[in-house]
Design a protein around this motif. Structure first.
Motif, PDB file in Angstrom:
ATOM      1  N   PHE A 456       0.841  -1.199   0.000  1.00 50.40           N
ATOM      2  CA  PHE A 456       0.000   0.000   0.000  1.00 50.40           C
ATOM      3  C   PHE A 456       0.879   1.254   0.000  1.00 50.40           C
ATOM      4  O   PHE A 456       0.577   2.241  -0.676  1.00 50.40           O
ATOM      5  N   SER A 459       2.410   1.848  -3.450  1.00 51.56           N
ATOM      6  CA  SER A 459       1.376   2.354  -4.357  1.00 51.56           C
ATOM      7  C   SER A 459       1.099   3.829  -4.093  1.00 51.56           C
ATOM      8  O   SER A 459       0.932   4.617  -5.031  1.00 51.56           O
ATOM      9  N   ARG A 604      -5.123  -3.876  -4.639  1.00 53.16           N
ATOM     10  CA  ARG A 604      -3.876  -3.970  -3.883  1.00 53.16           C
ATOM     11  C   ARG A 604      -3.798  -5.283  -3.112  1.00 53.16           C
ATOM     12  O   ARG A 604      -2.741  -5.908  -3.025  1.00 53.16           O
TER      13      ARG A 604
END
Length: 749
Positions: A456, A459, A604
């Protein structure tokens, strides 16, 4: 100055495979040379020219002359001649020779031969002879190789973190003048933006790039290193004319990966058997059973702060060494074991010394020198010792603990008996070996929670960046934030790059530069009115002795037409020319976005799931590799045959056994030790839970109980708690299951 302050050891005294072996990059070694000159394509000369390109026999004649004149050998051995001839013809080559079989000659001789070939072809001036770069993982290996070459009158150098500024200036000047034939560097240096720019500007270019320990390129290799993945890209970026990959430990799958990465044709793979008829491979089980709940405590079992007499292996070791005198290497798993073993052996009258990555550089060098000159007979070492050690008369190699892999075992025993005389390799089997190797294997897999947080975070760092753009991350921060050690973090990034194709790692950059001006600097800036020099001078801020410069401010000062590469290259050039002493800090990793990273939580999570499955497989592979070592030692087969078959080969002449290993001599397998697993109890679990309020990560709790360090364990100082390693005798999977129940119950409350 290092951006990574976290000690990557599972124990504070445990030597992990590779993490302590590889060379760190000093941040004051950024250089750039003059712009590249136009390179000529080799042209085939007439038949009257003795060294016409493509004339394999003439190439071999030249190679044999260099072998004799420069190295003092009468003839080549194994597949050396065939490999060298293909390199001189311009092909990429893979050499798989056992340790001590002369792999280094396969790139050293071509490096020396290139200028003479140039003269025969008439296509290059002597000032544009280029250089051979050797990517090697260990400073000690580089130093040994360079020293040996210099003694033979061969101009060679290494760029590494041990070099002083003045020494580097001499090296850069020699490169610019085509006075060096061979330059050694570490794989990590290929990430250094200044070094990459330097190499691009070497007059005559890179004639040959040699990749030592090439098995590190392959994800199937026993010591896969993400930094090695960048070597193939480096070859393309610097336009190296040809490549030679060298390794002693490539299985068929690893060899296939290497050939694919460097476009090596099957006909250019040269392999010889790992079988060494003068090595006697022996093994012995000591303490066949061990119960964690009675008798000797775990600390005694591991050798911490105890009387050595409690470990029966010492008695066996003394007998072995007295019966087999001569230079000896004893391999152990932990740094503290090196110290203990050396002291114990010295008390018994042996000339022994410890060697591990935790020692100061000068101490390690002294131990190595003493061993080479036979002032010391025995070195008690971790895996940090041995690579590049050219001592032909090592008579014994002893394995105190279980090797990580068959490849590692093969590499280490290959250091014995290089003079061809009989040598013994003893492998002691004890129950403690299983625990230590499981710690190695279990220490690298992060929890799924930690992995999810990292994915996460990556990203989020790339949000707003379009495909083809660059985003940056800070690995040190991510290690701390997500409880992931440096080595697995690098593997995670490599997996996201290779398997998912999200991004491509590019040259990291330093966020801060500073320099100390030399007397000539101020005269230079008055004369040199180039935009880069003007920007550097105008945007530098004096801080006592040093000047700080913000690269982005320097770029903005001059506006369009000046970029980061121009500023960095000029700083490096000023450093190389002796006008300034340059240092850099604040390493930031950079990635080119290849396709959009997932934005929704659902997408994700899909990536996390696939990635965690891949990493779990790596953990299983690590455990399986340990079992392969045990299978070789305790299996119903000749040790030497099992070793050869592991690498896809057989014994010479189709023999079914060597005749002098433990199996061949006794006719029966070595009995493996047995380890009694302690049942997990509620009271033991509760002791760990009382020591910390962490309830969001069951793997973290299992690590504490089992005795595995991680960034979070260290930050909370739980490695100093009595509960740390308190359940080492238990099954790790059972511990994980119990702590998972606790964390799930807590999340439901």
């Amino acid at each position: 100055m290092s951006d990574n302050e976290y000690d990557d050891d599972v124990f504070d005294d445990l030597e992990l495979d590779g993490d302590d072996v590889f060379d760190d990059i000093a941040e004051n070694e950024l250089v750039a040379l003059e712009r590249p000159t136009k390179r000529h394509k080799p042209e085939t000369l007439g038949a009257e020219n003795e060294l016409a390109l493509g004339d394999g026999d003439s190439h071999l004649t030249l190679a044999e002359r260099i072998l004799s004149n420069q190295f003092g050998y009468k003839s080549f051995r194994h597949e050396q001649a065939a490999a060298i001839r293909q390199i001189l013809k311009g092909d990429n080559v893979l050499v798989i020779f056992p340790t001590g079989a002369g792999k280094s000659l396969c790139y050293q001789i071509p490096a020396i031969a290139f200028p003479e070939l140039d003269l025969a072809e008439g296509t290059r001036e002597p000032t544009k002879a280029g250089v051979t770069i050797v990517v090697s993982p260990l400073i000690a290996l580089m130093k040994d190789q360079v020293d040996a070459l210099k003694k033979r009158g061969i101009p060679a150098e290494s760029i590494d973190s041990s070099k002083k500024w003045e020494e580097l200036q001499v090296i850069y000047d020699a490169l610019a003048r085509s006075q060096l034939r061979i330059l050694y560097c570490a794989p990590e240096r290929l990430n250094n933006e200044g070094f990459v720019e330097t190499v691009k500007r070497i007059p005559g270019g890179i004639r040959l790039l040699a990749v030592d320990e090439a098995h590190c390129v392959s994800e199937w290799g026993h010591s896969f290193r993400p930094d090695y993945l960048k070597v193939a890209r480096f070859v393309s970026e610097i336009k190296a004319e040809r490549v030679i990959c060298l390794t002693a430990t490539a299985t068929p799958k690893v060899a296939e990966d290497i050939c694919k990465a460097f476009s090596i044709k099957p006909a250019c793979v040269f392999r010889t058997t790992p079988y060494r008829p003068n090595l006697e491979l022996q093994a012995k089980t000591v303490c066949k059973e061990y119960d964690h709940d009675v008798g000797v405590s775990l600390d005694i079992m591991l050798g911490f702060h105890v009387k050595w007499e409690r470990d029966k292996r010492f008695e066996e070791l003394f007998k072995f060494l007295r019966a087999n005198p001569g230079p000896t290497l004893i391999y152990v798993a932990m740094q503290q074991q090196c110290e203990i073993h050396a002291k114990v052996l010295a008390a018994q009258g042996f000339k022994a010394a410890p060697f591990h990555a935790g020692l100061k550089t000068e101490v390690k060098q002294q131990v190595q020198d003493d061993f080479m000159s036979e002032r010391v007979d025995i070195v008690c070492a971790t895996i940090a010792f041995g690579m590049g050690i050219d001592k032909p008369n090592i008579r014994n190699v002893v394995h105190w603990d279980l090797s990580n892999t068959v490849e590692e075992y093969s590499q280490q025993i290959g250091r014995a008996g290089r003079d061809g005389n009989p040598s013994k390799c003893m492998f002691y089997l004890a129950p403690s070996a299983f625990y230590l190797r499981e710690v190695f294997a279990r220490g690298d897999l992060p929890s799924r929670t930690s992995l999810g947080g990292l994915v996460f975070d990556i990203s989020d760092q790339a949000l707003g960046v379009s495909v083809g753009g660059v985003f940056k991350t800070n690995h040190y921060r991510q290690q701390k934030d997500f409880d992931i050690r440096p080595s697995p973090l690098s593997v995670i990034y490599a997996t996201l790059e290779l398997h998912f194709g999200f991004f491509r790692a590019t040259t990291p950059e330093y966020s801060a530069y500073k320099y100390e001006p030399m007397p000539s600097y101020f005269r230079l800036v008055k004369q040199d009115k180039s935009p880069a020099v003007d920007a550097i001078y105008k945007k530098s801020k004096k801080k006592v002795k040093w000047y700080d410069i913000d690269i982005n401010e320097a770029i903005a000062y001059k506006g369009a037409g000046l970029n980061r590469a121009d500023i960095v290259a000029k700083l490096n050039q000023l450093d190389q020319q002796g006008h300034i002493k340059l240092q850099a800090s604040g390493l930031t990793n950079r990635y080119i976005l290849q396709k959009a990273l997932p934005k929704t939580d659902e997408d994700r999570e899909k990536v996390v799931e696939k990635l965690y499955k891949d990493l779990t497989g790596r953990e299983k592979d690590a455990l399986q590799r340990c079992r392969e070592v045990m299978g070789l030692i305790t299996g119903p087969k000749c040790f030497a045959l099992s070793l050869a078959q592991h690498f896809g080969m057989d014994l010479p002449d189709g023999k079914g056994k060597c005749g002098h290993c433990s199996f061949c001599l006794t006719g029966k397998p070595v009995e493996p030790p047995k380890l009694k697993v302690t049942p997990t109890t509620a009271s033991s679990i509760q002791k760990v839970l009382k020591a910390t309020d962490v309830r969001d990560d069951p793997r973290f709790l299992a690590r504490v109980a089992y005795g595995i360090r991680s960034p979070r364990v260290t930050a909370l100082k739980l490695d100093k708690s009595p509960v740390f390693r308190s359940m080492a005798g238990h099954d790790f999977e059972a511990l994980l299951a119990e702590f998972t129940k606790v964390c799930e119950k807590k999340s439901e409350e």
